[in-house]
Write an enzyme that holds these catalytic residues in place. Structure first.
Site, PDB file in Angstrom:
ATOM      1  N   LYS C  69       0.820  -1.216   0.000  1.00  0.00           N
ATOM      2  CA  LYS C  69       0.000   0.000   0.000  1.00  0.00           C
ATOM      3  C   LYS C  69       0.848   1.258   0.000  1.00  0.00           C
ATOM      4  O   LYS C  69       0.402   2.328  -0.424  1.00  0.00           O
ATOM      5  CB  LYS C  69      -0.941  -0.024   1.208  1.00  0.00           C
ATOM      6  CG  LYS C  69      -1.944  -1.161   1.134  1.00  0.00           C
ATOM      7  CD  LYS C  69      -2.709  -1.374   2.430  1.00  0.00           C
ATOM      8  CE  LYS C  69      -3.636  -2.591   2.280  1.00  0.00           C
ATOM      9  NZ  LYS C  69      -4.353  -2.917   3.521  1.00  0.00           N
ATOM     10  N   TYR C 193      -6.238  -5.136  -6.588  1.00  0.00           N
ATOM     11  CA  TYR C 193      -5.789  -4.998  -5.195  1.00  0.00           C
ATOM     12  C   TYR C 193      -5.201  -6.309  -4.666  1.00  0.00           C
ATOM     13  O   TYR C 193      -4.110  -6.329  -4.094  1.00  0.00           O
ATOM     14  CB  TYR C 193      -6.982  -4.545  -4.345  1.00  0.00           C
ATOM     15  CG  TYR C 193      -6.749  -4.541  -2.850  1.00  0.00           C
ATOM     16  CD1 TYR C 193      -6.042  -3.512  -2.239  1.00  0.00           C
ATOM     17  CD2 TYR C 193      -7.252  -5.560  -2.048  1.00  0.00           C
ATOM     18  CE1 TYR C 193      -5.848  -3.505  -0.863  1.00  0.00           C
ATOM     19  CE2 TYR C 193      -7.062  -5.561  -0.677  1.00  0.00           C
ATOM     20  CZ  TYR C 193      -6.360  -4.533  -0.086  1.00  0.00           C
ATOM     21  OH  TYR C 193      -6.167  -4.530   1.275  1.00  0.00           O
ATOM     22  N   TYR C 241      -2.216   0.308  11.530  1.00  0.00           N
ATOM     23  CA  TYR C 241      -3.648   0.257  11.836  1.00  0.00           C
ATOM     24  C   TYR C 241      -3.930   0.890  13.196  1.00  0.00           C
ATOM     25  O   TYR C 241      -3.350   1.930  13.504  1.00  0.00           O
ATOM     26  CB  TYR C 241      -4.162  -1.204  11.777  1.00  0.00           C
ATOM     27  CG  TYR C 241      -3.718  -1.939  10.551  1.00  0.00           C
ATOM     28  CD1 TYR C 241      -4.076  -1.489   9.275  1.00  0.00           C
ATOM     29  CD2 TYR C 241      -2.918  -3.083  10.640  1.00  0.00           C
ATOM     30  CE1 TYR C 241      -3.669  -2.174   8.143  1.00  0.00           C
ATOM     31  CE2 TYR C 241      -2.514  -3.764   9.512  1.00  0.00           C
ATOM     32  CZ  TYR C 241      -2.880  -3.306   8.262  1.00  0.00           C
ATOM     33  OH  TYR C 241      -2.460  -3.976   7.163  1.00  0.00           O
ATOM     34  N   VAL C 259       0.005  -8.292   6.645  1.00  0.00           N
ATOM     35  CA  VAL C 259      -0.383  -9.515   7.359  1.00  0.00           C
ATOM     36  C   VAL C 259       0.460 -10.723   6.974  1.00  0.00           C
ATOM     37  O   VAL C 259       0.336 -11.787   7.580  1.00  0.00           O
ATOM     38  CB  VAL C 259      -1.878  -9.870   7.170  1.00  0.00           C
ATOM     39  CG1 VAL C 259      -2.763  -8.852   7.850  1.00  0.00           C
ATOM     40  CG2 VAL C 259      -2.218 -10.051   5.711  1.00  0.00           C
TER      41      VAL C 259
END
Lengths: 316, 316, 316, 316
Positions: C69, C193, C241, C259
């Site tokens: 990202k 994505y 996050y 992740v």
């Protein structure tokens, strides 16, 4: 409802409740309430013909707590009519009964008059033009007339107990005030609120006090029939906090619970019912009180949502 | 309800609704619905003796949309009984009808079967062991029997319209699936959901279809009386999304709305009522449909929460 | 940073991490990732002088997932400049990385580009005027140039794995679309994505790919310095996050986790660092990766928030 | 930073700010603050060599309000070390600075020490074993030593003003107390809190008071370097409430704002900066103060996230 058939049914419910192993949890956050015997149980029903039938500890006083919110709402609606609703909403809540979250999301307008924030705003409205003493006197007077019984009092120890430990209620009051939705000092409004929550009543008295909402009060209508309809509607959708949907599903009648373990249920034109069992479920409603009402409702078909067998044209 | 007295009352309501300047906003997010004439209005009432009285555009079809959720819930309860509730809750919601927020806060268990997430989960449950075609056939069959009318169909254009634009419903379906609360492909479940929402019915048909919930269906009980009670309770507390408390307060009967502007109201043992006016209020419920029901309820004392004058012992 | 002093320090960290009993939980929701050996560990540091130092499994490929990202944001900022921010916010989030709740509360504007909703919107912006294939080619090309390594590929099995099980991401995409914040079909945007999240890289490659954010890339600035500053700022406040505050507190440098267990950390003008350990903490960030960076940061005083002993006037 | 080059830059910023038509909104909820002239502006910078440069109303006192939270946190960390964090979190917030919502969602643990709930809990921790008077004396003493200036006082009128109108803060205190996260009477803790928020300081004093966080205090470290790092990290991620991400993006240095319009910014090892402009943005942060810092940061490349041109190996 047939009076004679009620007795064995109530006796049976009383016996079943006595045998229940899980009695819920007695509210501990108000010290005076924490020492109540969880084995207590009572139920009392008032009928249109004026008769009343009771079982269990129906002559033992308990703290009616949030059940008092029904009566303060009745007085407030009588005084303000629809103007009352500028300060309080009429929708169910999804958070715990003393949530500030929901109040903040709604910018200081409580979701309904039966969660703590809404009831505090209601009490505040009653203080306009009256001292706390006068307001409490009015509430007690109303309650005594409703119950046709002058032996109803506020328990000062319970009131004092909550005053000292009711931090969440203080948070709610100050939040309301920060949004301009509390006209008086928090201490003044909460002092009054804690006192009317501390009304001590027996199950027999509470059932009688609820008769006016069923339209079966011997003195006729204590409040306008339109306000009775409003209060019953709110008891149905909001009377058990964030467990109101469940109560409507299981029992199906307007009712209001209190953390003292009492529930007042109303069957318009048919009956007013009070039940008391001190242990609470996770929403803060009487665990066995709800179960007792559920059995009664099922056995007698009391739910407003039930159909009566053999009504339709095909069966004529 | 006196049949002969209803006619002038319904005519009067119809005339008053025709004169209303604010008719709400026709749902625009389903393109096929956006072009409905907001001047449409209809009302139809079915009575226990089998008679039906209607006014306005009561023979004009409209998309019943979320009113269909009452019927899919009826089928699901019939099939699963209490096991159904492991997937869907029974509490009112405080967010908009297609909210994902509330679903996330509840970890994938919809608050109730009448918000979109809950209805999608309900449809999904009906697809177990059946194709979408078979499931839709079952729903249509149920609806036709309920309405005693075989001329009830799904409008394929409305179904297709929603399938293309119903992004929020896709979000809900995928969210349910991510929580393990959707057994089938989103496309399969949503395809079925969009189709049963696209049922086209007239007000007359819808009122007749609702008779079984009032216990006045000519074929007797289409579903178990216990499930009727459950559905009516849920319509009371959850039938108008986050405006359910307000509807209970104003009208006081179990009812379910749809974004097509229809409302089905149920008076157990007394009547089933359908009303249609396409313009919606801010909650997504028919603006004039609610007003019409409110007038009817007040004039006839239909609210379950009303007391009937002269019941109490003092008046004997 | 002294290159020669780094080696023993990294060896020590590597040994300490190997001995850690609690290695976190390997992400299970992407089946292809669930089978990664939790004992893997690698760290690699690139210095301004062009040298790179690595320990552990630094030549083993892993799925960089959300670390990608950072690179899609770099490309999007290069293409749109400040206009990009009309679609995505710049504030930390308080819910889980794939929350829809926060997106709904913000009416479809993701809180920042590093939570899933924000990254999906970013990918969507890259698809304007380009096919998914072209867009992915651009991303891979950018990554290869950044890493000075043409042997970087997307793992099609991981991409396919996520495509099938990424229900929550589909929910996010459809929600964005329902708010008008997704220009393309959900399948098109999510397909792209999932593929860029499935970039497989070694720790060595990832550290090199991050050099441009530290201003130490051999080709000079791949993107405008102003955008580098923007990205680093967002990595600091939003890169982990709802655990971003904690990471800033413990490590104190801009960083982005994925992740797959990778973290890319940036020390402007000083170093780019990649670390990999597959087990995650409760926020979805690499448990040991964070601990390794914390030790490194403390030992070398890397936190941007540290003071260097003996700077002040009193000590001159 | 070159001292001589700073003067014309600061003069220019001062002139530009004087010409700004939109000056934000002066906080009105504390009556004593509402009457401050919105045209006020000041900036002051302290450098490692001990020199200080100021422009505008840098010798005019203002109420530092929430900037004081940096100093109470410093004292609390000094006293409790890591144990402090059992009562307060380290994550940014997404609601307004005086939100109860976020506190309720986190079950009484404030998200960080810089929102009101967190700062009240911090003040409460300082009262353990000390009277309010002693605690305030300690805070003032710390502030005076930090600023190397004994002429720093609490403005009793501002403290009294907030005490009377700070209903939202009372709500927060009572909420904390209801969760067991307030050890003292709300009145005791809030009285102390309102007083330290009412510290009146000039921009010159505030810049000097912040030197210890930049490691450039003439007396050396007033607190442990590890705590300096902690505080700076929290200022970066949480120093501007729910506008912290935006501030990091635009200015890129640790900073703490107050509703009096002051901002204290810290550049570790390089400078401490204070700015004052009374008008606030929608988050409650100084509108022009932020803009002035943004210009300064951009002109001098102060953002921690910037790269310095010509660092990389390709440019050697």
């Amino acid at each position: 409802m047939n009076f004679d058939a009620l007795r064995p049914l109530l006796d049976d419910i009383c016996a079943r409740m006595a045998a229940m192993p899980d009695r819920g949890t007695v509210a501990s956050y108000i010290p005076e309430l924490a020492c109540i015997d969880p084995a207590r149980f009572a139920m009392s029903i008032c009928l249109p013909d004026g008769r009343q039938i009771s079982v269990g500890d129906a002559k033992v006083e308990f703290s009616i707590q949030s059940v008092s919110k029904v009566f303060t709402l009745a007085i407030a609606l009588g005084r303000y009519g629809d103007r009352f609703w500028s300060r309080v909403g009429r929708e169910p809540s999804t958070h715990v009964f003393n949530s500030v979250q929901e109040l903040e999301a709604r910018e200081g307008i409580p979701p309904n008059p039966f969660v703590n924030s809404g009831a505090i705003a209601t009490t505040d409205s009653l203080l306009v033009g009256a001292t706390p003493k006068e307001t409490l006197a009015e509430i007690v007077r109303f309650m005594r007339q409703a119950a046709s019984d002058d032996a109803i009092f506020i328990d000062p120890q319970v009131a004092a107990s909550e005053k000292e430990t009711g931090d969440r209620n203080w948070a709610l009051a100050y939040f309301l005030r920060s949004c301009g939705n509390l006209r008086h000092d928090c201490a003044l409004t909460l002092g009054t609120y804690f006192h009317h929550c501390a009304l001590a009543m027996t199950c027999e008295q509470l059932a009688r006090a609820g008769r006016f909402l069923a339209g079966i009060h011997p003195d006729g209508n204590l409040i306008a029939p339109g306000h009775i309809r409003s209060i019953n509607a709110l008891m149905m959708t909001c009377g058990h906090y964030n467990g109101s949907g469940e109560f409507a599903y299981r029992v199906g009648v307007p009712a209001k619970s209190g953390v003292g373990g009492g529930i007042l249920a109303v069957l318009p034109n048919r009956a007013s019912i009070a039940v008391w069992s001190p242990g609470l479920d996770r929403y803060g409603n009487s665990l066995l009180g709800t179960q007792a009402l559920e059995i009664l409702s099922q056995d007698l078909g009391l739910s407003m949502f039930s159909i009566t067998p053999g009504i339709g044209p095909s069966r004529i």
